[in-house]
Design a protein around this motif. Structure first.
Motif, PDB file in Angstrom:
ATOM      1  N   UNK A  41       3.712   6.953  -0.328  1.00  0.00           N
ATOM      2  CA  UNK A  41       3.987   5.610  -0.811  1.00  0.00           C
ATOM      3  C   UNK A  41       2.709   4.875  -1.180  1.00  0.00           C
ATOM      4  N   UNK A  42       2.864   3.729  -1.816  1.00  0.00           N
ATOM      5  CA  UNK A  42       1.709   2.888  -2.128  1.00  0.00           C
ATOM      6  C   UNK A  42       1.006   2.478  -0.839  1.00  0.00           C
ATOM      7  N   UNK A  43      -0.301   2.347  -0.932  1.00  0.00           N
ATOM      8  CA  UNK A  43      -1.099   1.872   0.190  1.00  0.00           C
ATOM      9  C   UNK A  43      -0.515   0.551   0.695  1.00  0.00           C
ATOM     10  N   UNK A  44      -0.270   0.482   2.003  1.00  0.00           N
ATOM     11  CA  UNK A  44       0.272  -0.728   2.611  1.00  0.00           C
ATOM     12  C   UNK A  44       1.763  -0.719   2.816  1.00  0.00           C
ATOM     13  N   UNK A  45       2.452   0.311   2.323  1.00  0.00           N
ATOM     14  CA  UNK A  45       3.912   0.371   2.457  1.00  0.00           C
ATOM     15  C   UNK A  45       4.375   1.180   3.664  1.00  0.00           C
ATOM     16  N   UNK A  49       6.935   1.967 -14.639  1.00  0.00           N
ATOM     17  CA  UNK A  49       6.016   1.822 -15.759  1.00  0.00           C
ATOM     18  C   UNK A  49       4.599   2.171 -15.290  1.00  0.00           C
ATOM     19  N   UNK A  50       3.928   3.126 -15.930  1.00  0.00           N
ATOM     20  CA  UNK A  50       2.585   3.511 -15.486  1.00  0.00           C
ATOM     21  C   UNK A  50       1.605   2.344 -15.438  1.00  0.00           C
ATOM     22  N   UNK A  51       1.765   1.400 -16.314  1.00  0.00           N
ATOM     23  CA  UNK A  51       0.854   0.247 -16.319  1.00  0.00           C
ATOM     24  C   UNK A  51       1.024  -0.597 -15.077  1.00  0.00           C
ATOM     25  N   UNK A  52       2.291  -0.801 -14.672  1.00  0.00           N
ATOM     26  CA  UNK A  52       2.532  -1.569 -13.441  1.00  0.00           C
ATOM     27  C   UNK A  52       2.058  -0.788 -12.218  1.00  0.00           C
ATOM     28  N   UNK A  53       2.239   0.537 -12.255  1.00  0.00           N
ATOM     29  CA  UNK A  53       1.779   1.357 -11.137  1.00  0.00           C
ATOM     30  C   UNK A  53       0.266   1.264 -10.987  1.00  0.00           C
ATOM     31  N   UNK A  54      -0.452   1.347 -12.099  1.00  0.00           N
ATOM     32  CA  UNK A  54      -1.910   1.250 -12.038  1.00  0.00           C
ATOM     33  C   UNK A  54      -2.352  -0.116 -11.513  1.00  0.00           C
ATOM     34  N   UNK A  55      -1.647  -1.158 -11.912  1.00  0.00           N
ATOM     35  CA  UNK A  55      -1.977  -2.493 -11.410  1.00  0.00           C
ATOM     36  C   UNK A  55      -1.735  -2.584  -9.904  1.00  0.00           C
ATOM     37  N   UNK A  56      -0.634  -1.969  -9.439  1.00  0.00           N
ATOM     38  CA  UNK A  56      -0.354  -1.961  -8.005  1.00  0.00           C
ATOM     39  C   UNK A  56      -1.414  -1.178  -7.250  1.00  0.00           C
ATOM     40  N   UNK A  57      -1.826  -0.051  -7.813  1.00  0.00           N
ATOM     41  CA  UNK A  57      -2.886   0.743  -7.192  1.00  0.00           C
ATOM     42  C   UNK A  57      -4.139  -0.107  -6.996  1.00  0.00           C
ATOM     43  N   UNK A 108      -4.951   3.084 -16.415  1.00  0.00           N
ATOM     44  CA  UNK A 108      -6.049   2.873 -15.478  1.00  0.00           C
ATOM     45  C   UNK A 108      -7.078   1.899 -16.043  1.00  0.00           C
ATOM     46  N   UNK A 109      -7.435   2.091 -17.297  1.00  0.00           N
ATOM     47  CA  UNK A 109      -8.416   1.198 -17.914  1.00  0.00           C
ATOM     48  C   UNK A 109      -7.869  -0.216 -18.018  1.00  0.00           C
ATOM     49  N   UNK A 110      -6.599  -0.341 -18.362  1.00  0.00           N
ATOM     50  CA  UNK A 110      -5.998  -1.665 -18.491  1.00  0.00           C
ATOM     51  C   UNK A 110      -5.930  -2.413 -17.179  1.00  0.00           C
ATOM     52  N   UNK A 111      -5.842  -1.686 -16.081  1.00  0.00           N
ATOM     53  CA  UNK A 111      -5.797  -2.314 -14.766  1.00  0.00           C
ATOM     54  C   UNK A 111      -7.187  -2.590 -14.207  1.00  0.00           C
ATOM     55  N   UNK A 143      -9.818   4.742  -8.273  1.00  0.00           N
ATOM     56  CA  UNK A 143      -9.426   5.769  -9.232  1.00  0.00           C
ATOM     57  C   UNK A 143      -7.927   6.013  -9.160  1.00  0.00           C
ATOM     58  N   UNK A 144      -7.325   6.167 -10.319  1.00  0.00           N
ATOM     59  CA  UNK A 144      -5.912   6.529 -10.420  1.00  0.00           C
ATOM     60  C   UNK A 144      -5.810   8.033 -10.608  1.00  0.00           C
ATOM     61  N   UNK A 145      -5.327   8.737  -9.587  1.00  0.00           N
ATOM     62  CA  UNK A 145      -5.022  10.147  -9.771  1.00  0.00           C
ATOM     63  C   UNK A 145      -3.778  10.235 -10.636  1.00  0.00           C
ATOM     64  N   UNK A 146      -3.836  11.042 -11.683  1.00  0.00           N
ATOM     65  CA  UNK A 146      -2.753  11.030 -12.655  1.00  0.00           C
ATOM     66  C   UNK A 146      -1.438  11.561 -12.098  1.00  0.00           C
TER      67      UNK A 146
END
Length: 295
Positions: A237-241, A275-283, A28-31, A10-13
């Motif tokens: 930070x992102x998980x793993x950073x 970019x939110x789309x790249x962030x969701x993909x990273x998540x 989120x849906x695109x990722x 889940x992507x918390x907004x």
């Protein structure tokens, strides 16, 4: 090689703070994620019913709503205002389609505002953290029947001790469980947020206890990164950073019987600017690499 199963991711907004609700949901849906965690200001801007449609039309679930809480007022007007706001939050959670309403319980009455200094008129009683926690318990007793009526669960979130003065006078999962204990687990639960509890030497035992009591309502993940930002709240930070041991904590959460959504919730200026789309993909990618194999 098959694609990873991101249905519980889940992507918390808050992670894409500057995106609109629609943009966050589309990212989120695109990722390929399965859910989003919503914040009340976005829900209120759109209207709770419309917010629910935006999420469901994208084929996603609402994993949680943030946030209720701030229950530590000492005066009658402050108590009444907190109760009214939290009643609205409970109704909003029910309308957007989630049972899980995350509560940040609030800091000491001595604090003028989160992140700010003490009130000029603050006295010793306003710095009494034990009495403040007792007031939290009193307010939970006021609100639990309302939550039960709407089939919503109050989800207590312990925050790292550095936020005890201004945001949450509960700092450990054990403290949150003690506050939840008088209430049915379907009415008051807890969230395991790695950023806030990774350091706790009693964490394994507390997660196991939460599982036995049926109180794990949410698992939120993000990393502890250094150096801390000037505003420590924005140091996630992102998980793993960073330094959190996600494999171990995720195994503990899974062993405790939790099978719900796993929210990534990040407060970080650089990530917000992306970019939110790249962030969701990273998540999704970080969840697949560091969390999913251990659930």
């Amino acid at each position: 090689m098959s694609a990873p199963d991101l249905s519980r991711c889940s992507l918390n907004t808050a992670t894409v703070k500057h995106a609109s609700l629609t943009e966050a949901v589309e990212a989120a849906a695109g990722a390929g994620l399965g859910a989003v965690g919503l914040w009340r200001h976005q829900v209120q801007e759109a209207g709770a019913e419309k917010a629910a449609r935006i999420v469901s039309d994208a084929g996603l679930r609402v994993s949680s709503l943030c946030r209720g809480g701030f229950l530590t007022a000492t005066d009658d007007a402050g108590i009444a205002a907190a109760l009214e706001d939290n009643r609205r939050a409970i109704e909003e959670a029910a309308t957007v389609g989630t049972r899980e309403l995350v509560f940040v319980v609030g800091g000491l009455p001595a604090v003028s505002a989160p992140g700010q200094g003490p009130r000029p008129d603050a006295g010793p009683q306003d710095r009494d953290i034990v009495a403040t926690r007792a007031r939290v318990a009193d307010r939970l007793a006021d609100l639990a029947p309302v939550a039960a009526e709407h089939d919503v669960r109050i989800v207590l979130e312990p925050l790292h001790p550095m936020f005890a003065a201004d945001r949450a006078v509960i700092s450990t999962l054990g403290q949150a469980l003690d506050l939840a204990a008088p209430f049915a687990p379907e009415t008051v639960g807890v969230v395991v947020d790695t950023y806030h509890v990774w350091w706790d030497p009693a964490l394994e035992e507390s997660i196991a206890r939460a599982g036995r009591e049926g109180r794990i309502a949410s698992y939120q993940v993000c990393d502890w990164v250094l150096p801390l930002a000037a505003e420590p709240l924005n140091s996630r930070g992102h998980v793993g950073d960073g330094y959190v041991d996600f494999p171990t904590i995720s195994r503990w959460v899974a062993a405790a019987g939790y099978a719900g959504d796993v929210e990534t919730e990040i407060f970080n200026e650089e990530i917000w600017a992306a970019d939110p789309r790249r962030t969701a993909e990273t998540v999704g990618a970080r969840y697949a690499a560091h969390v999913l194999p251990h659930l």
